[in-house]
Motif scaffolding. Sequence first.
Motif, PDB file in Angstrom:
ATOM      1  N   ARG A 227       3.994   9.743  -1.965  1.00  0.00           N
ATOM      2  CA  ARG A 227       3.015  10.517  -2.726  1.00  0.00           C
ATOM      3  C   ARG A 227       3.173  12.005  -2.458  1.00  0.00           C
ATOM      4  N   TRP A 228       3.211  12.754  -3.552  1.00  0.00           N
ATOM      5  CA  TRP A 228       3.213  14.209  -3.527  1.00  0.00           C
ATOM      6  C   TRP A 228       1.829  14.667  -3.973  1.00  0.00           C
ATOM      7  N   GLU A 229       1.206  15.486  -3.168  1.00  0.00           N
ATOM      8  CA  GLU A 229      -0.018  16.151  -3.575  1.00  0.00           C
ATOM      9  C   GLU A 229       0.392  17.475  -4.206  1.00  0.00           C
ATOM     10  N   VAL A 230      -0.174  17.784  -5.355  1.00  0.00           N
ATOM     11  CA  VAL A 230       0.028  19.080  -5.989  1.00  0.00           C
ATOM     12  C   VAL A 230      -1.338  19.745  -5.957  1.00  0.00           C
ATOM     13  N   ALA A 231      -1.440  20.871  -5.250  1.00  0.00           N
ATOM     14  CA  ALA A 231      -2.754  21.425  -4.956  1.00  0.00           C
ATOM     15  C   ALA A 231      -2.834  22.918  -5.179  1.00  0.00           C
ATOM     16  N   HIS A 232      -4.033  23.336  -5.521  1.00  0.00           N
ATOM     17  CA  HIS A 232      -4.412  24.750  -5.455  1.00  0.00           C
ATOM     18  C   HIS A 232      -5.458  24.819  -4.353  1.00  0.00           C
ATOM     19  N   ASN A 233      -5.120  25.473  -3.251  1.00  0.00           N
ATOM     20  CA  ASN A 233      -6.029  25.633  -2.123  1.00  0.00           C
ATOM     21  C   ASN A 233      -6.383  27.108  -2.044  1.00  0.00           C
ATOM     22  N   PRO A 234      -7.611  27.483  -2.440  1.00  0.00           N
ATOM     23  CA  PRO A 234      -7.968  28.891  -2.477  1.00  0.00           C
ATOM     24  C   PRO A 234      -8.256  29.487  -1.092  1.00  0.00           C
ATOM     25  N   GLY A 235      -8.281  28.661  -0.064  1.00  0.00           N
ATOM     26  CA  GLY A 235      -8.559  29.149   1.287  1.00  0.00           C
ATOM     27  C   GLY A 235      -7.397  29.903   1.900  1.00  0.00           C
ATOM     28  N   PRO A 236      -7.638  30.536   3.038  1.00  0.00           N
ATOM     29  CA  PRO A 236      -6.566  31.327   3.689  1.00  0.00           C
ATOM     30  C   PRO A 236      -5.297  30.533   3.999  1.00  0.00           C
ATOM     31  N   ILE A 237      -5.438  29.298   4.489  1.00  0.00           N
ATOM     32  CA  ILE A 237      -4.221  28.516   4.819  1.00  0.00           C
ATOM     33  C   ILE A 237      -3.446  28.164   3.554  1.00  0.00           C
ATOM     34  N   GLY A 238      -4.149  27.933   2.454  1.00  0.00           N
ATOM     35  CA  GLY A 238      -3.492  27.649   1.184  1.00  0.00           C
ATOM     36  C   GLY A 238      -2.719  28.847   0.672  1.00  0.00           C
ATOM     37  N   GLN A 239      -3.244  30.026   0.889  1.00  0.00           N
ATOM     38  CA  GLN A 239      -2.570  31.242   0.447  1.00  0.00           C
ATOM     39  C   GLN A 239      -1.337  31.534   1.297  1.00  0.00           C
ATOM     40  N   GLU A 240      -1.363  31.145   2.564  1.00  0.00           N
ATOM     41  CA  GLU A 240      -0.231  31.395   3.465  1.00  0.00           C
ATOM     42  C   GLU A 240       1.036  30.659   3.050  1.00  0.00           C
ATOM     43  N   VAL A 241       0.905  29.530   2.375  1.00  0.00           N
ATOM     44  CA  VAL A 241       2.077  28.733   2.048  1.00  0.00           C
ATOM     45  C   VAL A 241       2.666  29.044   0.678  1.00  0.00           C
TER      46      VAL A 241
ATOM     47  N   SER B 244      -6.643  19.368  -6.868  1.00  0.00           N
ATOM     48  CA  SER B 244      -5.365  18.702  -6.615  1.00  0.00           C
ATOM     49  C   SER B 244      -5.249  17.405  -7.400  1.00  0.00           C
ATOM     50  N   GLY B 245      -4.004  16.967  -7.531  1.00  0.00           N
ATOM     51  CA  GLY B 245      -3.654  15.681  -8.112  1.00  0.00           C
ATOM     52  C   GLY B 245      -2.443  15.150  -7.366  1.00  0.00           C
ATOM     53  N   TYR B 246      -2.001  13.959  -7.716  1.00  0.00           N
ATOM     54  CA  TYR B 246      -0.915  13.316  -6.988  1.00  0.00           C
ATOM     55  C   TYR B 246       0.070  12.665  -7.951  1.00  0.00           C
ATOM     56  N   PHE B 247       1.329  12.579  -7.491  1.00  0.00           N
ATOM     57  CA  PHE B 247       2.307  11.751  -8.183  1.00  0.00           C
ATOM     58  C   PHE B 247       3.141  11.027  -7.145  1.00  0.00           C
ATOM     59  N   ALA B 248       3.789   9.947  -7.588  1.00  0.00           N
ATOM     60  CA  ALA B 248       4.650   9.159  -6.711  1.00  0.00           C
ATOM     61  C   ALA B 248       6.096   9.315  -7.157  1.00  0.00           C
ATOM     62  N   ASP B 249       6.996   9.473  -6.175  1.00  0.00           N
ATOM     63  CA  ASP B 249       8.427   9.522  -6.484  1.00  0.00           C
ATOM     64  C   ASP B 249       8.942   8.092  -6.644  1.00  0.00           C
ATOM     65  N   PRO B 250      10.235   7.890  -6.911  1.00  0.00           N
ATOM     66  CA  PRO B 250      10.726   6.528  -7.155  1.00  0.00           C
ATOM     67  C   PRO B 250      10.499   5.542  -6.003  1.00  0.00           C
ATOM     68  N   ASP B 251      10.343   6.023  -4.769  1.00  0.00           N
ATOM     69  CA  ASP B 251      10.075   5.133  -3.644  1.00  0.00           C
ATOM     70  C   ASP B 251       8.599   5.023  -3.317  1.00  0.00           C
ATOM     71  N   GLY B 252       7.753   5.629  -4.122  1.00  0.00           N
ATOM     72  CA  GLY B 252       6.318   5.537  -3.906  1.00  0.00           C
ATOM     73  C   GLY B 252       5.758   6.596  -2.971  1.00  0.00           C
TER      74      GLY B 252
ATOM     75  N   GLY C 113       0.798  -1.211   0.000  1.00  0.00           N
ATOM     76  CA  GLY C 113       0.000   0.000   0.000  1.00  0.00           C
ATOM     77  C   GLY C 113       0.833   1.263   0.000  1.00  0.00           C
ATOM     78  N   VAL C 114       0.156   2.370   0.155  1.00  0.00           N
ATOM     79  CA  VAL C 114       0.772   3.689   0.128  1.00  0.00           C
ATOM     80  C   VAL C 114       1.250   4.048   1.531  1.00  0.00           C
ATOM     81  N   ALA C 115       2.450   4.635   1.628  1.00  0.00           N
ATOM     82  CA  ALA C 115       2.945   5.103   2.926  1.00  0.00           C
ATOM     83  C   ALA C 115       1.960   6.122   3.489  1.00  0.00           C
ATOM     84  N   PRO C 116       1.739   6.108   4.805  1.00  0.00           N
ATOM     85  CA  PRO C 116       0.715   6.983   5.393  1.00  0.00           C
ATOM     86  C   PRO C 116       1.197   8.425   5.585  1.00  0.00           C
ATOM     87  N   ILE C 117       1.721   8.998   4.511  1.00  0.00           N
ATOM     88  CA  ILE C 117       2.175  10.383   4.530  1.00  0.00           C
ATOM     89  C   ILE C 117       2.091  10.922   3.110  1.00  0.00           C
ATOM     90  N   THR C 118       1.765  12.190   2.988  1.00  0.00           N
ATOM     91  CA  THR C 118       1.901  12.858   1.697  1.00  0.00           C
ATOM     92  C   THR C 118       2.706  14.126   1.915  1.00  0.00           C
TER      93      THR C 118
END
Length: 139
Positions: free
Chosen positions: A123-137, A113-121, A70-75
């Motif tokens: 998962r990277w989330e690539v996201a557009h978060n229009p909310g305030p916390i998304g804008q902060e980062v 958002s969408g996701y990709f996996a690096d060579p070790d599996g 399965g997928v590691a429990p982290i993104t």
Amino acid sequence: MDQRISFITLAVRDLPASRRFYVDGLGWESAVDVPGEVLMFKVADKVVLSLWDETAFEAEVGQPINRGGGVAPITLSHNCATTDGVDQVLESAREAGADPVQTGAEREWGGYSGYFADPDGFRWEVAHNPGPIGQEVLP
């Protein structure tokens, strides 16, 4: 203890494959590159992503690494200012050899958002978060 994270360290099976993916494929610049041991990237102000050879990781942290199915429990997440930015990053990851890649989609939390996996599996989330916390980062 201050409320902050300084390093995120991932144990990787094949450090040269990780180097090819992140440096050659995604175009990242390493801050530290010790062949056969560790590859580090400054990813934010005072935050480093460290890719550590699995054997060296186990020698210091302890054995064994749990590599169940399965997928590691982290993104890890990379936020973009626009949905087009998300799609561009996902395409860059695909061109760099990411597998699998999940295309961007509208999410019920109000973003995209969408996701990709690096060579070790990992998962990277690539996201557009229009909310305030998304804008902060965003840079």
